[in-house]
Design an enzyme around this catalytic site. Sequence first.
Site, short mmCIF file in Angstrom:
data_model
loop_
_atom_site.label_atom_id
_atom_site.label_comp_id
_atom_site.label_asym_id
_atom_site.label_seq_id
_atom_site.Cartn_x
_atom_site.Cartn_y
_atom_site.Cartn_z
N SER A 44 37.09 8.03 56.03
CA SER A 44 36.36 7.46 54.89
C SER A 44 36.01 6.00 55.14
O SER A 44 34.95 5.54 54.73
CB SER A 44 37.17 7.61 53.60
OG SER A 44 38.44 7.03 53.72
N GLU A 45 36.89 5.26 55.83
CA GLU A 45 36.57 3.89 56.23
C GLU A 45 37.20 3.55 57.58
O GLU A 45 38.30 4.01 57.91
CB GLU A 45 37.05 2.86 55.20
CG GLU A 45 36.15 2.70 54.00
CD GLU A 45 36.61 3.52 52.81
OE1 GLU A 45 35.88 3.60 51.82
OE2 GLU A 45 37.72 4.10 52.90
N THR A 46 36.47 2.73 58.31
CA THR A 46 36.94 2.11 59.56
C THR A 46 36.71 0.61 59.41
O THR A 46 35.66 0.19 58.92
CB THR A 46 36.15 2.65 60.77
OG1 THR A 46 36.38 4.07 60.88
CG2 THR A 46 36.59 1.97 62.05
N HIS A 75 41.86 0.80 49.95
CA HIS A 75 42.83 1.27 50.94
C HIS A 75 42.58 0.64 52.32
O HIS A 75 43.55 0.34 53.04
CB HIS A 75 42.89 2.82 50.97
CG HIS A 75 42.15 3.49 52.06
ND1 HIS A 75 40.83 3.85 51.94
CD2 HIS A 75 42.55 3.91 53.28
CE1 HIS A 75 40.45 4.45 53.06
NE2 HIS A 75 41.47 4.50 53.89
#
Length: 273
Positions: A44-46, A75
Amino acid sequence: MLRFTQVDVFTDRLTLGNPVAVVHDADDLTPEQMAAFARWTNLSETTFLLRPSDPRADYRLRIFTPGRELPFAGHPTLGSARAWLAAGGVPRGQSLVQECGAGTVDVRRDGERLAFAAPPLLRGGPVADDDVATIAGQVGVDPTEVVDAQWCDNGPGWVTLLLADAARVLALDPGPLTGPFADVGVVGPHPPGSEVDLEVRAFTETVEDPVTGSLNAAVGQWLVAAGRLPPSYVAAQGTRLGRRGRVHVSTEAGRTWVGGDTVLGVAGEVALP
């Protein structure tokens, strides 16, 4: 080769939270390289840790989904802070200060748990009745089931529906969202005496997000101020996905803090082309 860490966030057990990939010392990477790596990890995120440009900050963070860059996300903030500390980072003050597209964000240590101060909303306030009806249709509830609705946008663009109870929230099965609203939160209270106080789900046009710090931050600002939740409470998220996310929200002296456990899951190096 750059240092690489993957951290599971809002859980005390690996595989039950929301993972974030963190690339350290990323100052020489181009935005195109960052975006390509985020697409490749497909998380979902990097995130990418860089030297700060703000003298108050300990580091600067860039946050990418597989499809876009975000000015802020919750997060990734906690996971990146854990990775930075584990790599030997030492905060300049009592709190760690992160610089990102939304400005600076304070991150404090509550024992082993990290918590970030919720940034100001870019858009808040009630949602128009016509929009509530549209959003309700997207997630599969009748508009009459919506107890309240609020814009909860602190960067990603969340708009949130409050339903009567957690059971109704957990029963939803909308799949990827289709329609004009691409980032929708749905929340509902658990019965008194439950282990947690609130059930949270976060739907997007591609996936349901396992555990979402930015959404929980804005929901806390909204529902505590409205008197619907106490100043300190625990939210559950990811239940329908087989996760066990636990988000600890507290409002102190007008600031909302969003905290959770973090687990270092993967450590190594990455060679980005």
